[in-house]
Design a protein around this motif. Structure first.
Motif, PDB file in Angstrom:
ATOM      1  N   ARG A  94      -3.267  20.218  -2.304  1.00  0.00           N
ATOM      2  CA  ARG A  94      -3.362  20.492  -3.786  1.00  0.00           C
ATOM      3  C   ARG A  94      -3.825  19.277  -4.547  1.00  0.00           C
ATOM      4  O   ARG A  94      -4.866  19.130  -5.320  1.00  0.00           O
ATOM      5  N   MET A  95      -2.919  18.211  -4.342  1.00  0.00           N
ATOM      6  CA  MET A  95      -3.320  16.995  -4.973  1.00  0.00           C
ATOM      7  C   MET A  95      -4.713  16.462  -4.742  1.00  0.00           C
ATOM      8  O   MET A  95      -5.486  16.070  -5.517  1.00  0.00           O
ATOM      9  N   GLN A  96      -5.189  16.586  -3.461  1.00  0.00           N
ATOM     10  CA  GLN A  96      -6.611  15.930  -2.914  1.00  0.00           C
ATOM     11  C   GLN A  96      -7.668  17.105  -3.556  1.00  0.00           C
ATOM     12  O   GLN A  96      -8.565  16.581  -3.946  1.00  0.00           O
ATOM     13  N   ALA A  97      -7.326  18.239  -3.641  1.00  0.00           N
ATOM     14  CA  ALA A  97      -8.264  19.155  -4.347  1.00  0.00           C
ATOM     15  C   ALA A  97      -8.717  18.926  -5.641  1.00  0.00           C
ATOM     16  O   ALA A  97      -9.687  19.016  -5.980  1.00  0.00           O
ATOM     17  N   VAL A  98      -7.757  18.070  -6.439  1.00  0.00           N
ATOM     18  CA  VAL A  98      -8.211  17.527  -7.716  1.00  0.00           C
ATOM     19  C   VAL A  98      -8.489  16.098  -7.798  1.00  0.00           C
ATOM     20  O   VAL A  98      -8.115  15.360  -8.631  1.00  0.00           O
ATOM     21  N   ARG A  99      -8.840  15.603  -6.647  1.00  0.00           N
ATOM     22  CA  ARG A  99      -8.982  13.941  -6.510  1.00  0.00           C
ATOM     23  C   ARG A  99      -7.768  13.206  -6.603  1.00  0.00           C
ATOM     24  O   ARG A  99      -8.394  11.999  -6.780  1.00  0.00           O
ATOM     25  N   GLY A 100      -6.721  13.503  -6.294  1.00  0.00           N
ATOM     26  CA  GLY A 100      -5.853  12.608  -6.116  1.00  0.00           C
ATOM     27  C   GLY A 100      -5.570  12.273  -4.715  1.00  0.00           C
ATOM     28  O   GLY A 100      -5.880  12.858  -4.061  1.00  0.00           O
ATOM     29  N   GLU A 101      -5.194  10.879  -4.711  1.00  0.00           N
ATOM     30  CA  GLU A 101      -5.287  10.432  -3.338  1.00  0.00           C
ATOM     31  C   GLU A 101      -3.639  10.396  -2.650  1.00  0.00           C
ATOM     32  O   GLU A 101      -2.489  10.407  -3.790  1.00  0.00           O
ATOM     33  N   VAL A 102      -3.545  10.674  -1.619  1.00  0.00           N
ATOM     34  CA  VAL A 102      -2.146  10.815  -0.861  1.00  0.00           C
ATOM     35  C   VAL A 102      -2.017  10.199   0.151  1.00  0.00           C
ATOM     36  O   VAL A 102      -2.822  10.213   1.172  1.00  0.00           O
ATOM     37  N   HIS A 103      -1.048   9.318   0.390  1.00  0.00           N
ATOM     38  CA  HIS A 103      -0.826   8.665   1.581  1.00  0.00           C
ATOM     39  C   HIS A 103       0.641   8.549   2.172  1.00  0.00           C
ATOM     40  O   HIS A 103       1.380   8.202   1.418  1.00  0.00           O
ATOM     41  N   ARG A 104       0.773   8.811   3.163  1.00  0.00           N
ATOM     42  CA  ARG A 104       2.215   8.831   3.971  1.00  0.00           C
ATOM     43  C   ARG A 104       2.345   7.431   4.442  1.00  0.00           C
ATOM     44  O   ARG A 104       1.736   6.974   5.271  1.00  0.00           O
ATOM     45  N   VAL A 105       3.585   7.185   3.913  1.00  0.00           N
ATOM     46  CA  VAL A 105       3.829   5.530   4.027  1.00  0.00           C
ATOM     47  C   VAL A 105       5.334   5.589   4.627  1.00  0.00           C
ATOM     48  O   VAL A 105       6.300   6.079   3.996  1.00  0.00           O
ATOM     49  N   ALA A 106       5.547   4.842   5.407  1.00  0.00           N
ATOM     50  CA  ALA A 106       7.056   4.429   5.778  1.00  0.00           C
ATOM     51  C   ALA A 106       8.107   3.834   4.676  1.00  0.00           C
ATOM     52  O   ALA A 106       7.245   3.068   4.147  1.00  0.00           O
ATOM     53  N   ARG A 107       9.222   4.313   4.574  1.00  0.00           N
ATOM     54  CA  ARG A 107       9.873   4.025   3.362  1.00  0.00           C
ATOM     55  C   ARG A 107      10.142   2.593   3.055  1.00  0.00           C
ATOM     56  O   ARG A 107       9.916   1.955   1.933  1.00  0.00           O
ATOM     57  N   ASP A 108      10.033   1.853   4.200  1.00  0.00           N
ATOM     58  CA  ASP A 108      10.315   0.226   3.992  1.00  0.00           C
ATOM     59  C   ASP A 108       8.885  -0.315   4.038  1.00  0.00           C
ATOM     60  O   ASP A 108       8.789  -1.794   4.136  1.00  0.00           O
ATOM     61  N   ALA A 109       7.583   0.266   3.905  1.00  0.00           N
ATOM     62  CA  ALA A 109       6.332  -0.319   4.329  1.00  0.00           C
ATOM     63  C   ALA A 109       5.795  -0.021   2.915  1.00  0.00           C
ATOM     64  O   ALA A 109       4.363  -0.716   3.024  1.00  0.00           O
ATOM     65  N   TRP A 110       6.283   0.412   1.897  1.00  0.00           N
ATOM     66  CA  TRP A 110       5.000   0.425   0.600  1.00  0.00           C
ATOM     67  C   TRP A 110       4.794  -0.803   0.181  1.00  0.00           C
ATOM     68  O   TRP A 110       3.488  -0.785  -0.241  1.00  0.00           O
ATOM     69  N   THR A 111       5.576  -1.838   0.190  1.00  0.00           N
ATOM     70  CA  THR A 111       4.995  -3.132  -0.368  1.00  0.00           C
ATOM     71  C   THR A 111       4.047  -3.739   0.556  1.00  0.00           C
ATOM     72  O   THR A 111       2.969  -4.222  -0.285  1.00  0.00           O
ATOM     73  N   ASP A 112       3.806  -3.426   1.848  1.00  0.00           N
ATOM     74  CA  ASP A 112       2.822  -3.956   2.750  1.00  0.00           C
ATOM     75  C   ASP A 112       1.625  -3.051   2.338  1.00  0.00           C
ATOM     76  O   ASP A 112       0.500  -3.672   2.336  1.00  0.00           O
ATOM     77  N   TRP A 113       1.666  -1.648   2.360  1.00  0.00           N
ATOM     78  CA  TRP A 113       0.527  -0.714   1.818  1.00  0.00           C
ATOM     79  C   TRP A 113      -0.080  -1.670   0.594  1.00  0.00           C
ATOM     80  O   TRP A 113      -1.446  -1.817   0.489  1.00  0.00           O
ATOM     81  N   LEU A 114       0.733  -1.813  -0.475  1.00  0.00           N
ATOM     82  CA  LEU A 114       0.096  -2.371  -1.381  1.00  0.00           C
ATOM     83  C   LEU A 114      -0.485  -3.853  -1.496  1.00  0.00           C
ATOM     84  O   LEU A 114      -1.505  -3.928  -1.931  1.00  0.00           O
ATOM     85  N   ALA A 115       0.126  -4.516  -0.580  1.00  0.00           N
ATOM     86  CA  ALA A 115      -0.337  -5.800  -0.537  1.00  0.00           C
ATOM     87  C   ALA A 115      -1.702  -5.973   0.225  1.00  0.00           C
ATOM     88  O   ALA A 115      -2.577  -6.686   0.158  1.00  0.00           O
ATOM     89  N   ARG A 116      -1.765  -4.868   1.157  1.00  0.00           N
ATOM     90  CA  ARG A 116      -3.170  -4.510   1.777  1.00  0.00           C
ATOM     91  C   ARG A 116      -4.248  -3.938   0.591  1.00  0.00           C
ATOM     92  O   ARG A 116      -5.344  -4.390   0.618  1.00  0.00           O
ATOM     93  N   GLU A 117      -3.877  -3.016   0.007  1.00  0.00           N
ATOM     94  CA  GLU A 117      -4.689  -2.341  -0.732  1.00  0.00           C
ATOM     95  C   GLU A 117      -5.196  -2.764  -1.993  1.00  0.00           C
ATOM     96  O   GLU A 117      -6.055  -2.490  -2.429  1.00  0.00           O
ATOM     97  N   LEU A 118      -4.045  -3.382  -2.515  1.00  0.00           N
ATOM     98  CA  LEU A 118      -4.326  -3.753  -4.255  1.00  0.00           C
ATOM     99  C   LEU A 118      -5.589  -4.765  -4.113  1.00  0.00           C
ATOM    100  O   LEU A 118      -6.645  -4.706  -4.882  1.00  0.00           O
ATOM    101  N   PRO A 119      -5.669  -5.736  -3.162  1.00  0.00           N
ATOM    102  CA  PRO A 119      -6.847  -6.773  -3.035  1.00  0.00           C
ATOM    103  C   PRO A 119      -7.871  -6.027  -2.706  1.00  0.00           C
ATOM    104  O   PRO A 119      -8.967  -6.437  -3.176  1.00  0.00           O
ATOM    105  N   ALA A 120      -7.783  -5.358  -1.917  1.00  0.00           N
ATOM    106  CA  ALA A 120      -9.119  -4.641  -1.202  1.00  0.00           C
ATOM    107  C   ALA A 120      -9.738  -3.506  -2.402  1.00  0.00           C
ATOM    108  O   ALA A 120     -10.924  -3.486  -2.375  1.00  0.00           O
TER     109      ALA A 120
END
Lengths: 477, 213
Positions: free
Chosen positions: B44-70
Motif C-alpha cells: 500500500r505504501m509503495q502504491a502511493v510512492r512511499g519507499e519501504v525498506h526492511r532493515v535489521a534492528r541494529d543496522a538502521w544507522t548503517d543504512w542511513l550512513a550509506r543512503e544519506l550521502p548517496a
C-alpha cells in the motif's frame, strides 16, 4: 429584493451559460468519469460496502440524536484540553468571533486550509475588508482564489479548470515563474509560492471533518499537507465547523474515515489524517500556542427538528452524490449559485438559505436516484429533494418551519394539478376526458411554450387504449 | 457569545429525534499474520510512492550512513530522543546533524529552507492502508514529519496493526490523546489540477519507511 420568479430566471440563465460552455463541460465530464471509476475500484465487494454504509449511517444518526449532550461533552473536553470553544448562530457571528480572535492576537496574515463552512460565512471577504490578508493554501482553493471564483465542487474546488487555464492564472499572478502547462511543474511552483506564506503567517484557519466528543479531538482529512501546516506552523489556530460534525467516540472515526476517503476520491486513505487535541504544551517546541473552535449553527438546529429532513445533517461532505449526478456533470458547480452544489446542495441549501431564495434548485434533478445509491451515510437524497419540491409549492402551513415554504406556488399550476387529481381519481370523469381528448386531437396546439422549444408537442392517440382493447374482444379490464 | 450557545443548545434540546440504533463497536479483524501485515503495509505504501525498506534492528544507522550521502541529503534533522542520540553516536561523514532542540520560532526560516531530511520514529503502522502512526512530542516535534522535503520514519515491525480500528482499540487511544496524532500514508500529494495526481505539494516529497526487524 429578488422574487421567486427572479430566482428561477437567474438560475435558468446560469444553466444556459453552462450548457453553452463546451470547455467547461469537457472539463467536468473527464474529471468526474475518472473519480467515479476510482471510487468503484475501492468497493469491489458490495456486501462489505453496504455493511460499511450501515455502520457510517448509524454513527452519524446516533450523533444527531444525542447532539446537544455530545456538543456539551465536546466543549467540556476541548476546554479541559486547553482549546477555546465559541458558538455562533449566524455567519455574521462566526466571522465576528474569528476577527476578534485575530485582532486580539495582532494577526495580519492568515493561511487557510480548506473549509466549506468558511465559504458559508464568506469569511475571506469579511477578513480582507478588515485589512487581514487571507491565503488559501489548498492548491485548488489557491487557484480559485487567484481567479476570484467560489469553489465549483466541495472536494475539488478547481475541478472546472483545466491545466491551460491554471497555467494562465499562474502567468498572470506569478510572472516571475516560467510559463508551463505541465501539472507536476505547476504543482512545484505552488509549493514554492506558498512555502513562505506558511513560514510567516500569523494565524492558521481550518475546517474540521469530525469533532470527537469523547476525547475532545478535532480531525482533519487531507492529502497536501497544507491543512497540517495551517494548523501547526502559525502561533494561532482557529478551526470552524458546523454543529453537526460532532461524533460520540474515537472508535466512531475509523469507519467514517474509510468510507469518506473511498467515496470522495477513491483513495483507501488520504495522505494525512490529522487529530488535534491540544495547543502546544509546556516543553513542546512547535504547534500553535492557542487553538480555538468556532461551532456554527446557521440553520442546522432548525433542520434537525423535522424527522425526515434531519437526514440531511448526516452528510460527511464526501461529494460522491455530486460526482454521480447527471445534472451536475452537465452544469458544473457554479450554475447552482449556492455554496453547496449538486444533490446535497439541492437538499441542504433550500433548508439553510430558504426556499424563496434557492428553492428553484430542486428542479435540477432527474430523480434518477444515483446520489442516494452512492451516499456513504445513506441520506435518501431523492426523497429529500422531492419533499422540498412539495414544500416549495405547498399551500398549507408546514410544521417544518422551512424558510420560504410555499413561496414557489403558482395558482395556475396548482389548479392544473387539482384537476388532474380529480380526473385520475374518478373512472367516469377519466373515460369522458379520454373520449373527448382523442376525438378532439386535431385541436392540440402545436406550440406549448418551453416544452416545444426542443421537443414536439404530445398529441393524443386517435382512440384510448381502453377502446382498442374492447374492440379486440377483451372484456376484463 | 454565550447567549448564542444557550440558544443553540435550547433549540437542540427542544426536540429529540427518534432514537436510532446505536452503532455496533466497529472492528474489522482481518486475521493477518506478521508477514501478511508487512507485505500489505509495503504494498500500500509503495502504491502511493512511499519507499519501504526492511532493515535489521541494529543496522538502521548503517543504512542511513550509506543512503544519506548517496541521495545527497546532508542537512539532517533529528529530535532529542533515542533516534537522535543513536544517530549522533555514529553520524556519517559529510552529514550535518541538526537537533530540533529549541522552539520553532527561534529558527523557523532555517527549518523551512535549509533542512534536507528529518528522521523520526513512528509509533505504529497500519497494514491495511499502508499508514504510519506518529504521536509527535517534545522530543520529536510536529513539523519534523511535515516541513523538510524528505521524511524518514523508523517503524518496528512488531508495531504493525491490521488497521486504524485495531490500533485505537489495542493501544486504548481513547484513554488519552496526545496534543497531535497523525496518520501518514505516503508523501504529500494533490490532484487539484485536472484530477491528475502530482506528488510533493506542501508536505514531504519523499517518505521513506525503515521497517526494523
Amino acid at each position: 429584493m429578488s422574487t421567486p420568479a427572479d430566482q428561477t430566471e437567474a438560475f435558468h440563465q446560469r444553466i444556459d451559460e453552462a450548457l453553452h460552455n463546451d470547455q467547461l463541460r469537457r472539463n467536468f465530464r473527464s474529471a468526474l468519469t475518472g473519480i467515479m471509476a476510482r471510487r468503484a475500484e475501492q468497493f469491489p465487494d458490495d456486501a462489505q460496502l453496504q455493511a460499511l454504509r450501515d455502520q457510517a449511517r448509524a454513527v452519524r444518526a446516533n450523533s444527531l440524536v444525542r447532539q446537544p449532550e455530545l456538543l456539551e461533552q465536546l466543549e467540556t473536553k476541548l476546554t479541559g484540553n486547553g482549546i477555546q470553544v465559541h458558538w455562533a448562530e449566524s455567519p455574521e457571528q462566526a466571522n465576528a468571533i474569528i476577527h476578534t480572535i485575530l485582532d486580539a492576537a495582532g494577526a495580519k496574515t492568515v493561511v487557510k486550509g480548506k473549509s466549506m463552512v468558511s465559504e458559508e460565512t464568506e469569511l475571506n471577504h469579511f477578513l480582507e475588508r478588515r485589512g487581514i490578508e487571507v491565503i488559501e493554501s489548498d492548491l485548488g482553493e489557491y487557484i480559485i482564489q487567484l481567479a476570484e471564483e467560489p469553489p465549483s465542487h466541495i472536494v475539488a474546488p478547481a475541478i472546472h479548470k483545466n491545466r491551460v487555464e491554471v497555467a494562465e492564472l499562474f502567468r498572470r499572478f506569478h510572472p516571475e515563474i516560467p510559463y508551463t502547462e505541465d501539472i507536476d511543474t505547476l504543482t512545484q511552483s505552488a509549493r514554492q509560492i506558498l512555502r513562505n506564506r506558511f513560514a510567516n503567517a500569523d494565524a492558521g484557519i481550518s475546517g474540521v471533518n469530525f469533532a470527537v466528543a469523547e476525547t475532545g479531538t478535532l480531525c482533519l482529512v487531507e492529502n497536501e499537507g497544507n491543512g497540517r501546516l495551517s494548523t501547526t506552523a502559525p502561533r494561532l489556530h482557529i478551526a470552524i465547523t458546523g454543529v453537526e460534525k460532532v461524533v460520540e467516540k474515537l472508535s466512531d472515526v475509523p469507519p467514517l474515515l474509510e468510507i469518506l476517503t473511498k467515496s470522495a476520491t477513491g483513495q483507501p486513505i488520504t495522505t494525512y489524517f490529522n487529530m488535534i487535541s491540544r495547543p502546544r504544551q509546556p516543553g513542546e517546541l512547535d504547534g500553535p500556542e492557542a487553538v480555538h473552535l468556532v461551532l456554527l449553527d446557521n440553520g442546522r438546529s432548525r433542520i434537525r427538528v423535522d424527522e425526515e429532513l434531519l437526514d440531511t445533517l448526516r452528510c460527511i461532505r464526501c461529494g460522491a452524490c455530486i460526482n454521480h449526478c447527471p445534472v451536475y456533470v452537465q452544469l458544473g458547480g457554479h450554475a447552482y449559485g449556492t455554496v453547496y452544489p449538486g444533490p446535497i446542495g439541492l437538499a441542504l441549501e433550500p433548508q439553510r438559505v430558504g426556499i424563496d431564495k434557492v428553492g428553484t434548485l430542486t428542479s435540477a434533478c432527474t430523480m434518477c436516484g444515483a446520489c442516494g445509491e452512492v451516499c456513504p451515510v445513506r441520506i435518501p437524497l431523492p426523497k429529500l429533494i422531492n419533499r422540498l419540491r412539495a414544500e416549495a409549492v405547498d399551500g398549507q402551513r408546514s410544521d417544518a418551519g422551512l424558510p420560504g415554504h410555499g413561496s414557489l406556488r403558482k395558482s395556475g399550476e396548482a389548479v392544473t394539478w387539482r384537476v388532474w387529481r380529480q380526473l385520475y381519481a374518478s373512472p367516469r370523469l377519466y373515460r369522458l376526458f379520454t373520449w373527448a381528448a382523442t376525438r378532439l386531437r386535431a385541436l392540440t396546439p402545436p406550440r406549448l411554450g418551453a416544452w416545444t422549444r426542443y421537443r414536439s408537442a404530445p398529441k393524443p392517440a386517435s382512440r384510448p387504449l381502453r377502446e382498442l382493447v374492447r374492440q379486440e374482444g377483451f372484456r376484463h379490464e | 457569545m454565550s447567549e448564542a450557545r444557550e440558544r443553540i443548545l435550547k433549540r437542540l434540546r427542544a426536540n429529540r429525534p427518534a432514537a436510532s440504533p446505536a452503532p455496533d463497536a466497529y472492528q474489522k479483524p482481518l486475521g493477518w499474520d506478521r508477514e501478511r501485515r508487512i507485505a500489505a503495509f509495503s504494498e500500500r505504501m509503495q502504491a502511493v510512492r512511499g519507499e519501504v525498506h526492511r532493515v535489521a534492528r541494529d543496522a538502521w544507522t548503517d543504512w542511513l550512513a550509506r543512503e544519506l550521502p548517496a541521495r545527497g541529503l546532508r542537512q539532517v534533522l533529528v529530535g532529542n530522543g533515542a533516534v537522535g542520540d543513536q544517530l549522533a553516536e555514529r553520524a556519517p561523514d559529510g552529514i550535518a546533524l541538526r537537533r530540533y532542540d529549541q522552539p520553532v520560532e527561534a529558527w523557523k526560516a532555517s527549518l523551512f529552507d535549509d533542512v534536507d531530511v528529518a528522521i523520526t520514529a513512528a509509533r505504529a503502522g497500519l497494514a491495511e492502508s499502508g499508514t504510519l502512526v506518529l504521536w509527535p512530542d517534545a522530543a520529536e516535534p510536529r513539523l519534523m514529519s511535515l516541513v523538510p522535503p524528505v521524511h524518514i520514519a523508523l517503524l518496528d515491525v512488531g508495531r504493525l496493526h491490521e488497521n486504524f480500528a485495531a490500533a485505537i482499540a489495542v493501544e486504548n487511544w481513547a484513554d488519552g490523546m496526545p496534543t497531535n496524532a497523525l496518520l501518514i500514508s505516503g508523501p504529500s500529494k494533490t490532484a487539484d489540477i485536472e484530477q491528475t495526481l502530482a506528488y510533493g505539494i506542501h508536505g514531504p516529497k519523499q517518505l521513506i519507511t525503515l521497517l526494523l526487524d
